[in-house]
Design a protein around this motif. Structure first.
Motif, PDB file in Angstrom:
ATOM      1  N   GLN A 121       0.816  -1.207   0.000  1.00  0.00           N
ATOM      2  CA  GLN A 121       0.000   0.000   0.000  1.00  0.00           C
ATOM      3  C   GLN A 121       0.854   1.264   0.000  1.00  0.00           C
ATOM      4  O   GLN A 121       0.465   2.283  -0.575  1.00  0.00           O
ATOM      5  CB  GLN A 121      -0.950  -0.007   1.192  1.00  0.00           C
ATOM      6  CG  GLN A 121      -2.021   1.075   1.095  1.00  0.00           C
ATOM      7  CD  GLN A 121      -3.203   0.802   1.979  1.00  0.00           C
ATOM      8  OE1 GLN A 121      -3.060   0.259   3.072  1.00  0.00           O
ATOM      9  NE2 GLN A 121      -4.386   1.187   1.522  1.00  0.00           N
ATOM     10  N   ALA A 122       2.019   1.190   0.624  1.00  0.00           N
ATOM     11  CA  ALA A 122       2.916   2.344   0.597  1.00  0.00           C
ATOM     12  C   ALA A 122       3.386   2.635  -0.825  1.00  0.00           C
ATOM     13  O   ALA A 122       3.552   3.799  -1.212  1.00  0.00           O
ATOM     14  CB  ALA A 122       4.112   2.091   1.507  1.00  0.00           C
ATOM     15  N   ASP A 123       3.603   1.580  -1.611  1.00  0.00           N
ATOM     16  CA  ASP A 123       4.033   1.750  -2.998  1.00  0.00           C
ATOM     17  C   ASP A 123       2.881   2.081  -3.935  1.00  0.00           C
ATOM     18  O   ASP A 123       3.104   2.589  -5.038  1.00  0.00           O
ATOM     19  CB  ASP A 123       4.722   0.474  -3.489  1.00  0.00           C
ATOM     20  CG  ASP A 123       6.130   0.321  -2.927  1.00  0.00           C
ATOM     21  OD1 ASP A 123       6.641   1.300  -2.342  1.00  0.00           O
ATOM     22  OD2 ASP A 123       6.711  -0.768  -3.077  1.00  0.00           O
ATOM     23  N   LEU A 124       1.644   1.783  -3.510  1.00  0.00           N
ATOM     24  CA  LEU A 124       0.470   2.056  -4.346  1.00  0.00           C
ATOM     25  C   LEU A 124      -0.627   2.652  -3.460  1.00  0.00           C
ATOM     26  O   LEU A 124      -1.591   1.984  -3.099  1.00  0.00           O
ATOM     27  CB  LEU A 124      -0.024   0.765  -5.010  1.00  0.00           C
ATOM     28  CG  LEU A 124      -1.057   0.938  -6.133  1.00  0.00           C
ATOM     29  CD1 LEU A 124      -0.411   1.559  -7.370  1.00  0.00           C
ATOM     30  CD2 LEU A 124      -1.700  -0.397  -6.491  1.00  0.00           C
ATOM     31  N   PRO A 125      -0.492   3.931  -3.104  1.00  0.00           N
ATOM     32  CA  PRO A 125      -1.447   4.546  -2.173  1.00  0.00           C
ATOM     33  C   PRO A 125      -2.887   4.543  -2.665  1.00  0.00           C
ATOM     34  O   PRO A 125      -3.809   4.653  -1.847  1.00  0.00           O
ATOM     35  CB  PRO A 125      -0.907   5.985  -2.043  1.00  0.00           C
ATOM     36  CG  PRO A 125       0.536   5.899  -2.421  1.00  0.00           C
ATOM     37  CD  PRO A 125       0.600   4.830  -3.469  1.00  0.00           C
ATOM     38  N   SER A 126      -3.087   4.433  -3.982  1.00  0.00           N
ATOM     39  CA  SER A 126      -4.454   4.428  -4.509  1.00  0.00           C
ATOM     40  C   SER A 126      -5.193   3.134  -4.204  1.00  0.00           C
ATOM     41  O   SER A 126      -6.428   3.071  -4.314  1.00  0.00           O
ATOM     42  CB  SER A 126      -4.435   4.653  -6.023  1.00  0.00           C
ATOM     43  OG  SER A 126      -3.694   3.626  -6.669  1.00  0.00           O
ATOM     44  N   ALA A 127      -4.476   2.083  -3.825  1.00  0.00           N
ATOM     45  CA  ALA A 127      -5.113   0.806  -3.512  1.00  0.00           C
ATOM     46  C   ALA A 127      -5.813   0.895  -2.159  1.00  0.00           C
ATOM     47  O   ALA A 127      -5.293   1.475  -1.211  1.00  0.00           O
ATOM     48  CB  ALA A 127      -4.083  -0.312  -3.502  1.00  0.00           C
ATOM     49  N   VAL A 128      -7.012   0.300  -2.084  1.00  0.00           N
ATOM     50  CA  VAL A 128      -7.821   0.352  -0.871  1.00  0.00           C
ATOM     51  C   VAL A 128      -8.071  -1.072  -0.380  1.00  0.00           C
ATOM     52  O   VAL A 128      -8.493  -1.943  -1.148  1.00  0.00           O
ATOM     53  CB  VAL A 128      -9.174   1.043  -1.145  1.00  0.00           C
ATOM     54  CG1 VAL A 128     -10.038   1.050   0.109  1.00  0.00           C
ATOM     55  CG2 VAL A 128      -8.949   2.470  -1.647  1.00  0.00           C
ATOM     56  N   GLU A 129      -7.827  -1.298   0.900  1.00  0.00           N
ATOM     57  CA  GLU A 129      -8.118  -2.610   1.485  1.00  0.00           C
ATOM     58  C   GLU A 129      -9.631  -2.734   1.669  1.00  0.00           C
ATOM     59  O   GLU A 129     -10.250  -1.927   2.365  1.00  0.00           O
ATOM     60  CB  GLU A 129      -7.409  -2.770   2.821  1.00  0.00           C
ATOM     61  CG  GLU A 129      -7.610  -4.148   3.445  1.00  0.00           C
ATOM     62  CD  GLU A 129      -6.948  -4.292   4.796  1.00  0.00           C
ATOM     63  OE1 GLU A 129      -7.316  -5.232   5.533  1.00  0.00           O
ATOM     64  OE2 GLU A 129      -6.063  -3.469   5.125  1.00  0.00           O
ATOM     65  N   ILE A 130     -10.226  -3.763   1.061  1.00  0.00           N
ATOM     66  CA  ILE A 130     -11.687  -3.890   1.091  1.00  0.00           C
ATOM     67  C   ILE A 130     -12.179  -5.164   1.750  1.00  0.00           C
ATOM     68  O   ILE A 130     -13.391  -5.333   1.927  1.00  0.00           O
ATOM     69  CB  ILE A 130     -12.282  -3.808  -0.331  1.00  0.00           C
ATOM     70  CG1 ILE A 130     -11.789  -4.974  -1.194  1.00  0.00           C
ATOM     71  CG2 ILE A 130     -11.967  -2.458  -0.986  1.00  0.00           C
ATOM     72  CD1 ILE A 130     -12.544  -5.124  -2.513  1.00  0.00           C
ATOM     73  N   GLY A 131     -11.287  -6.094   2.094  1.00  0.00           N
ATOM     74  CA  GLY A 131     -11.776  -7.330   2.681  1.00  0.00           C
ATOM     75  C   GLY A 131     -10.674  -8.326   2.927  1.00  0.00           C
ATOM     76  O   GLY A 131      -9.492  -7.973   2.979  1.00  0.00           O
ATOM     77  N   GLU A 132     -11.081  -9.590   3.045  1.00  0.00           N
ATOM     78  CA  GLU A 132     -10.135 -10.647   3.380  1.00  0.00           C
ATOM     79  C   GLU A 132     -10.599 -11.981   2.810  1.00  0.00           C
ATOM     80  O   GLU A 132     -11.772 -12.160   2.488  1.00  0.00           O
ATOM     81  CB  GLU A 132      -9.994 -10.759   4.901  1.00  0.00           C
ATOM     82  CG  GLU A 132     -11.298 -11.091   5.603  1.00  0.00           C
ATOM     83  CD  GLU A 132     -11.185 -11.081   7.112  1.00  0.00           C
ATOM     84  OE1 GLU A 132     -10.064 -11.288   7.610  1.00  0.00           O
ATOM     85  OE2 GLU A 132     -12.220 -10.875   7.782  1.00  0.00           O
TER      86      GLU A 132
END
Length: 313
Positions: free
Chosen positions: A291-302
């Motif tokens: 996520q640090a390398d791709l800040p646009s990515a959002v954690e949405i689940g598991e």
């Protein structure tokens, strides 16, 4: 319709029709693999240049979803040559060419036929290290799921067809659809991601179901974390949902389990996307670095152990 079609038995076909993956993988003698895909569709926006760019980005997306590097493209074009201005055709092709050039892809030819309704896209060939390929069969329980673009393009485009979409919302959706998944793919490969797909016609829930089925896992989505395009919820609640969303719901059946969620969320997870983002299953140990390398990515689940299902809460 596919019943009776022979199953591939070539040992060099590493990914074929049987897994409903994003692209085919074919092993070359040097140990690398070709990534091959094809995609085209009718216009979803009025501006021909934008349409061409979106169609090209969408065609490239399947290669990026497999962790591959696209190399060449062949245009696929249907066009009413006698009834539409030649400048419209030129702008469609220019939009596609500019997007391919941005991706570093050579357009080496193509094929066209005369048709009453325009259709445009491309067959794209790339390469990938088979040991680093991203497929929908590589997920494991206990991984975090990230999404790299906001949802709702189908809803926004449907509303725009009826002049019911605010111009700013349509512009934001077009910018998202024109954005390449190149960086997201490269970051995923760099962090060892092996499971994922892109979000297109089957919607978020449908494409996640491919991962769940082929990886034999359950997937839980936190609806409060979903990135959603501006106005998409409001437009869905106003009735601007696609026929494709209803087909996605019918196809998923009981595999999709939607708990008490905010109004419009079910429409969002079923909404067919055009040139959507990548949805990636990532080990917790590398999630922060990813996520640090791709800040646009959002954690949405598991991902979870259990029979294949998509749970939206």
């Amino acid at each position: 319709m596919l019943r009776g079609i022979p199953v591939q038995d070539d040992p060099d076909v590493l990914v074929g029709l049987d897994s409903s993956d994003d692209a085919g993988l074919f092993r070359l003698p040097d140990g690398t693999a070709l990534v091959q895909t094809v995609d085209f569709f009718t216009p979803i926006v009025d501006d021909p240049y934008t349409y061409g760019a979106i169609a090209a980005a969408n065609a490239l997306s399947d290669v990026y979803a497999m962790g591959g590097r696209p190399l060449t493209a062949l245009n696929i074009l249907c066009f009413p040559i006698d009834s539409a201005p030649a400048e419209v055709l030129r702008q469609i092709l220019l939009g596609g060419f500019d997007k391919m050039r941005e991706a570093g892809v050579a357009v080496v030819g193509g094929h066209s036929v005369e048709d009453k309704e325009p259709k445009f896209g491309a067959a794209v060939t790339g390469i990938v290290d088979p040991d680093k390929a991203i497929t929908n069969a590589g997920a494991k329980p206990g991984q975090k799921i990230f999404l790299t673009k906001a949802l709702g393009t189908g809803i926004v485009a449907t509303a725009a067809k009826f002049d019911a979409c605010p111009p700013s919302a349509l512009q934001t959706a077009c910018e998202s659809m024109m954005k390449l998944n190149k960086e997201a793919s490269e970051v995923a490969v760099r962090h060892g991601v092996r499971a994922g797909t892109d979000v297109t016609g089957f919607g978020l829930a449908g494409h996640l179901s491919h991962i769940a089925r082929n990886s034999n896992i359950a997937i839980r989505i936190d609806s409060n974390r979903l990135p959603i395009l501006p106005e998409a919820i409001q437009l869905a609640l106003a009735g601007h949902v696609t026929a494709g969303a209803n087909k996605n719901a019918e196809w998923l059946g009981d595999m999709l389990q939607v708990g008490p969620v905010a109004s419009g969320i079910r429409d969002i997870v079923l909404d067919p996307q055009t040139s959507g983002g990548l949805v990636l299953c990532i080990d917790p140990a590398v999630a922060d670095a990813f996520q640090a390398d791709l800040p646009s990515a959002v954690e949405i689940g598991e991902t979870l152990p259990g029979p294949p299902s998509i749970q939206v809460h």
